[in-house]
Design a protein around this motif. Structure first.
Motif, PDB file in Angstrom:
ATOM      1  N   ARG A  46       0.836  -1.216   0.000  1.00 15.22           N
ATOM      2  CA  ARG A  46       0.000   0.000   0.000  1.00 15.22           C
ATOM      3  C   ARG A  46       0.864   1.257   0.000  1.00 15.22           C
ATOM      4  NH1 ARG A  46      -3.825  -2.571   3.957  1.00 15.22           N
ATOM      5  NH2 ARG A  46      -5.401  -3.508   2.602  1.00 15.22           N
ATOM      6  N   LEU A  47       2.054   1.155   0.609  1.00  8.72           N
ATOM      7  CA  LEU A  47       2.918   2.339   0.721  1.00  8.72           C
ATOM      8  C   LEU A  47       3.767   2.589  -0.531  1.00  8.72           C
ATOM      9  CD1 LEU A  47       4.183   1.847   4.407  1.00  8.72           C
ATOM     10  CD2 LEU A  47       2.612   3.607   3.567  1.00  8.72           C
TER      11      LEU A  47
ATOM     12  N   ASP B  13      -3.194  -2.633  -9.255  1.00  2.00           N
ATOM     13  CA  ASP B  13      -4.035  -1.416  -9.331  1.00  2.00           C
ATOM     14  C   ASP B  13      -3.176  -0.190  -9.639  1.00  2.00           C
ATOM     15  OD1 ASP B  13      -6.391  -2.681  -8.875  1.00  2.00           O
ATOM     16  OD2 ASP B  13      -6.607  -2.069  -6.772  1.00  2.00           O
ATOM     17  N   LYS B  14      -2.037  -0.095  -8.963  1.00  2.00           N
ATOM     18  CA  LYS B  14      -1.146   1.065  -9.185  1.00  2.00           C
ATOM     19  C   LYS B  14      -0.576   1.023 -10.605  1.00  2.00           C
ATOM     20  CE  LYS B  14       0.059   1.100  -4.295  1.00  2.00           C
ATOM     21  NZ  LYS B  14       0.465   2.091  -3.330  1.00  2.00           N
TER      22      LYS B  14
ATOM     23  N   ALA C  82      -0.580   2.805 -16.437  1.00  2.00           N
ATOM     24  CA  ALA C  82      -0.798   2.469 -17.852  1.00  2.00           C
ATOM     25  C   ALA C  82      -1.872   3.342 -18.485  1.00  2.00           C
ATOM     26  CB  ALA C  82      -1.195   0.992 -17.973  1.00  2.00           C
ATOM     27  N   ALA C  83      -2.785   3.836 -17.650  1.00  2.00           N
ATOM     28  CA  ALA C  83      -3.931   4.594 -18.186  1.00  2.00           C
ATOM     29  C   ALA C  83      -3.605   6.062 -18.443  1.00  2.00           C
ATOM     30  CB  ALA C  83      -5.101   4.493 -17.204  1.00  2.00           C
TER      31      ALA C  83
ATOM     32  N   VAL D   2      -2.389  -9.975 -17.378  1.00  2.00           N
ATOM     33  CA  VAL D   2      -3.227  -9.531 -16.256  1.00  2.00           C
ATOM     34  C   VAL D   2      -3.344  -8.001 -16.152  1.00  2.00           C
ATOM     35  CG1 VAL D   2      -3.444  -9.532 -13.720  1.00  2.00           C
ATOM     36  CG2 VAL D   2      -2.675 -11.597 -14.906  1.00  2.00           C
ATOM     37  N   VAL D   3      -2.211  -7.311 -16.187  1.00  2.00           N
ATOM     38  CA  VAL D   3      -2.245  -5.860 -15.919  1.00  2.00           C
ATOM     39  C   VAL D   3      -2.888  -5.108 -17.083  1.00  2.00           C
ATOM     40  CG1 VAL D   3      -0.855  -3.818 -15.332  1.00  2.00           C
ATOM     41  CG2 VAL D   3      -0.187  -6.070 -14.461  1.00  2.00           C
ATOM     42  N   CYS D   4      -2.444  -5.397 -18.292  1.00  2.00           N
ATOM     43  CA  CYS D   4      -2.958  -4.694 -19.485  1.00  2.00           C
ATOM     44  C   CYS D   4      -3.354  -5.707 -20.559  1.00  2.00           C
ATOM     45  CB  CYS D   4      -1.890  -3.763 -20.060  1.00  2.00           C
ATOM     46  SG  CYS D   4      -1.271  -2.546 -18.899  1.00  2.00           S
ATOM     47  N   PRO D   5      -4.386  -6.522 -20.292  1.00  2.00           N
ATOM     48  CA  PRO D   5      -4.726  -7.571 -21.270  1.00  2.00           C
ATOM     49  C   PRO D   5      -5.193  -7.008 -22.616  1.00  2.00           C
ATOM     50  CG  PRO D   5      -6.372  -7.455 -19.502  1.00  2.00           C
ATOM     51  CD  PRO D   5      -5.254  -6.542 -19.111  1.00  2.00           C
ATOM     52  N   ASP D   6      -5.583  -5.714 -22.647  1.00  2.00           N
ATOM     53  CA  ASP D   6      -6.047  -5.116 -23.907  1.00  2.00           C
ATOM     54  C   ASP D   6      -4.960  -4.323 -24.631  1.00  2.00           C
ATOM     55  OD1 ASP D   6      -8.583  -6.128 -23.420  1.00  2.00           O
ATOM     56  OD2 ASP D   6      -9.166  -4.379 -22.233  1.00  2.00           O
TER      57      ASP D   6
END
Ligand code: DC
Length: 216
Positions: A64-65, A100-101, A106-107, A122-126
């Motif tokens: 989380r940190l 999530d981070k 990526a977004a 998993v992180v950016c399957p698209d």
């Protein structure tokens, strides 16, 4: 035109994916995240506080940190940290927090290059471009040895090889998000390829996708 272009690069330890990722990001003016550093940051925090590496509650707190803006590659480069990172990376809750981070990174509007183990799956399957960079364990061990020697150090080649094999086993064998090529990834086996040749091959794949997008 590279707006909103996401490039996902996966591969085993010492495959050259990090170097390739940085070069691609520079060339296409995209932000770059070495996601291995996020797992290393968690491991580093556990080690520096003297907490056990299998202590999930503390690992979750450390995850989380993690601040993507504060990842110090140099401080996280130690061998013990890399080994510990592959241990904390088996914890699903740690992965969920870091993923999530990584997705938020990526977004970003300008687009991004992310490298790691589960980016295409998993992180950016698209992601429109996925590369799976690999090389034989022997070649990767040799490159790592040259790297260490280039910085004035020395190491036992057999130990480096067994270390790489152990990390491969852990990264490919874990239940949550194991390292494997996405079904639509382009495979780049760099065993007999220079980084320059790998970069050229990657560029031709990326330029092909960009040309298709511009035609659409
Ligand atoms: O790429 P690296 O050597 O810095 O990665 C360190 C460890 O982090 C690796 O052994 C497994 C883990 N990792 C992961 O599970 N998923 C990622 N996307 C990146 C790294």
């Amino acid at each position: 035109m590279t707006s909103s272009m996401t490039i996902a690069i996966d591969g085993p330890a010492a495959s050259g994916k990090g170097t390739l990722g940085r070069r691609i990001a520079d060339y296409y003016h995209l932000a770059h995240l070495d996601t291995g550093l996020t797992y290393r940051a968690v491991a580093h925090m556990l080690i520096s506080k003297g907490w056990p590496l299998d202590d999930a509650a503390h690992a979750i707190e450390a995850a989380r940190l993690v601040d993507l803006g504060q990842l110090d590659k140099h401080a996280l480069s130690a061998h013990a940290v890399a080994d510990a990172a592959s241990k904390v990376a088996v914890m699903p809750e740690v992965r969920r927090i870091l993923v999530d981070k990584q997705r938020a990174f990526a977004a970003q509007p300008g687009g991004a290059v992310l490298d790691g183990r589960d980016i295409g799956t998993v992180v950016c399957p698209d992601a429109p471009v996925k590369l799976y960079v690999t090389a034989s364990a022997e070649v990767r061990a040799m490159r790592r040895l040259r790297d260490i020697e280039g910085r004035g150090g020395s190491a036992d080649p057999a130990e480096i090889l067994s270390d790489i094999q152990r990390r491969d086993e852990r990264d490919m064998g874990r239940a949550d998000s194991p390292l494997k090529p996405a079904a639509d990834a382009h495979l780049l086996d760099t065993s007999e390829m220079s980084i320059e040749a790998a970069f050229r091959a990657a560029r031709s794949i990326i330029d092909g996708v960009l040309a298709e997008r511009n035609e659409a």
